[in-house]
Motif scaffolding. Structure first.
Motif, PDB file in Angstrom:
ATOM      1  N   LYS A  95       0.773  -1.408  -0.109  1.00 51.25           N
ATOM      2  CA  LYS A  95       0.123  -0.187   0.029  1.00 51.25           C
ATOM      3  C   LYS A  95       0.919   1.347   0.241  1.00 51.25           C
ATOM      4  CE  LYS A  95      -3.481  -2.526   0.159  1.00 51.25           C
ATOM      5  NZ  LYS A  95      -4.669  -2.825  -0.655  1.00 51.25           N
ATOM      6  N   VAL A  96       0.516   2.003  -0.854  1.00 48.47           N
ATOM      7  CA  VAL A  96       1.305   3.412  -0.872  1.00 48.47           C
ATOM      8  C   VAL A  96       0.749   4.588  -0.176  1.00 48.47           C
ATOM      9  CG1 VAL A  96       2.255   5.161  -2.482  1.00 48.47           C
ATOM     10  CG2 VAL A  96       2.254   2.636  -3.152  1.00 48.47           C
ATOM     11  N   LEU A  97       1.581   5.344   0.650  1.00 44.10           N
ATOM     12  CA  LEU A  97       0.948   6.575   1.210  1.00 44.10           C
ATOM     13  C   LEU A  97       2.122   7.655   0.909  1.00 44.10           C
ATOM     14  CD1 LEU A  97      -0.799   8.056   3.277  1.00 44.10           C
ATOM     15  CD2 LEU A  97       1.134   7.347   4.887  1.00 44.10           C
ATOM     16  N   ILE A  98       1.343   8.778   0.542  1.00 46.43           N
ATOM     17  CA  ILE A  98       2.212  10.165  -0.059  1.00 46.43           C
ATOM     18  C   ILE A  98       2.190  10.924   1.380  1.00 46.43           C
ATOM     19  CG2 ILE A  98       2.353  11.944  -1.478  1.00 46.43           C
ATOM     20  CD1 ILE A  98       1.175  10.070  -3.749  1.00 46.43           C
ATOM     21  N   ILE A  99       3.161  11.349   1.473  1.00 44.13           N
ATOM     22  CA  ILE A  99       3.230  12.386   2.480  1.00 44.13           C
ATOM     23  C   ILE A  99       3.918  13.809   1.973  1.00 44.13           C
ATOM     24  CG2 ILE A  99       4.408  12.998   4.850  1.00 44.13           C
ATOM     25  CD1 ILE A  99       4.526  10.057   5.504  1.00 44.13           C
ATOM     26  N   ASN A 100       3.086  14.756   2.254  1.00 45.20           N
ATOM     27  CA  ASN A 100       3.455  15.828   1.480  1.00 45.20           C
ATOM     28  C   ASN A 100       4.004  17.074   2.567  1.00 45.20           C
ATOM     29  OD1 ASN A 100       2.831  19.042   0.666  1.00 45.20           O
ATOM     30  ND2 ASN A 100       3.229  18.046  -1.184  1.00 45.20           N
TER      31      ASN A 100
END
Length: 304
Positions: A97-102
């Motif tokens: 599972k991919v999680l993008i943290i900006n």
């Protein structure tokens, strides 16, 4: 769901046909599929009846594909190969599972990357992508994405959660601290340079040395012109190398304060609390995603 076409043979019968054609034998096909040769023959006859053509030439001890059988065999092998590739890709996507943290460059550099190892240890199935940018994402993609931003706490179509009590403190290295506390240096009139940071879009809400000097009275001789940098991480680096005193977020120098690499040379309560804060930003469309829920829980616990 799209219903199966009544004109298409069942996938089971096509798979049986592919195995029989590959082995040129009902007996070997039966062994591979763990059924009887009679069951294989029955499936093939059913398929031939549905297609209205013979697929095999039956001989005494062998079978051979007919012309239509050869054409179908090639098509079925190609189709089954594509299905296998599609299933493999689907499994790879689901397994990570991919999680993008900006987030801001300074938070990524000074805190997040130092702690992500612990998150990966607890949640090895979540693949993290960190985007360090001065501008917050518009969350337009479909991949779960959150932000950790420093601001006034205003955002549309998002939920915001304050992360820490934000305090800005003056810090310098040991050499500068010794000059500040050395009576001889004071008598000589040694001036300590300040390190100023341009807080980009923060404007008048940002902490500044002017605010600090107006609030606190010190007899230290200070060179107010000092050095100006564009990022807080650069101000911290300049302080570490003895180029002056920097006014920085306490969270960003926690490690250096604990090791003594940086020192607050003034009373502990001589701090600035700006109107800006760090917030955890959850887009409404992503906030229920398991990866987002897991990361938020971890972050709130870790940063406390």
């Amino acid at each position: 769901m799209i219903p199966a076409s009544p004109h298409l043979p069942s996938l089971d019968n096509l798979q049986v046909f592919e195995v029989a054609a590959r082995h040129s034998s009902f007996k070997l096909a039966a062994t591979e599929l763990n059924v009887t040769p009679a069951a294989i023959g029955q499936r093939i006859r059913k398929l031939e009846a549905q297609l209205g053509t013979e697929l095999f030439e039956r001989r005494v001890r062998e079978i051979r594909l007919t012309g239509p059988g050869k054409e179908l065999f090639d098509a079925v092998q190609e189709a089954l190969g594509l299905i296998e590739i599609g299933l493999a890709k689907s499994k790879r996507r689901d397994s990570k599972k991919v999680l993008i943290i900006n987030t801001t460059p300074v938070f990524a550099d000074r805190w997040l990357l130092n702690h992500l190892k612990d998150f990966k240890r607890q949640f090895p199935h979540i693949n993290v992508q960190v985007i360090a940018d001065a501008q917050c994402s518009n969350f337009a993609g479909i991949t779960p994405e959150i932000a950790i931003r420093f601001g006034l706490g205003r955002a549309s179509n998002c939920s915001l959660t304050a992360l820490v009590d934000d305090e800005y403190i003056p810090v310098c290295n040991e050499d500068i601290a010794n000059i500040l506390t050395n009576p001889k240096s004071k008598k000589k009139g040694t001036e300590i340079p300040l390190i100023h940071c341009d807080w980009l879009s923060a404007g008048g809400s940002a902490p500044s040395w002017k605010q600090w000097l107006d609030k606190f009275s010190t007899n230290v001789k200070i060179d107010v012109t000092g050095l100006s940098v564009s990022l807080e991480s650069l101000a911290i680096q300049a302080a570490l190398t003895g180029q002056g005193i920097a006014l920085v977020h306490r969270l960003h120098v926690k490690n250096e304060l604990s090791t003594g690499a940086l020192i607050n040379p003034f009373p502990a309560d001589w701090t600035l609390t700006p109107s800006l804060r760090y917030y955890f930003v959850e887009p409404d469309k992503h906030k229920e995603q398991p990866a987002v829920v897991s990361f938020k829980a971890w972050l709130m616990d870790r940063i406390a």
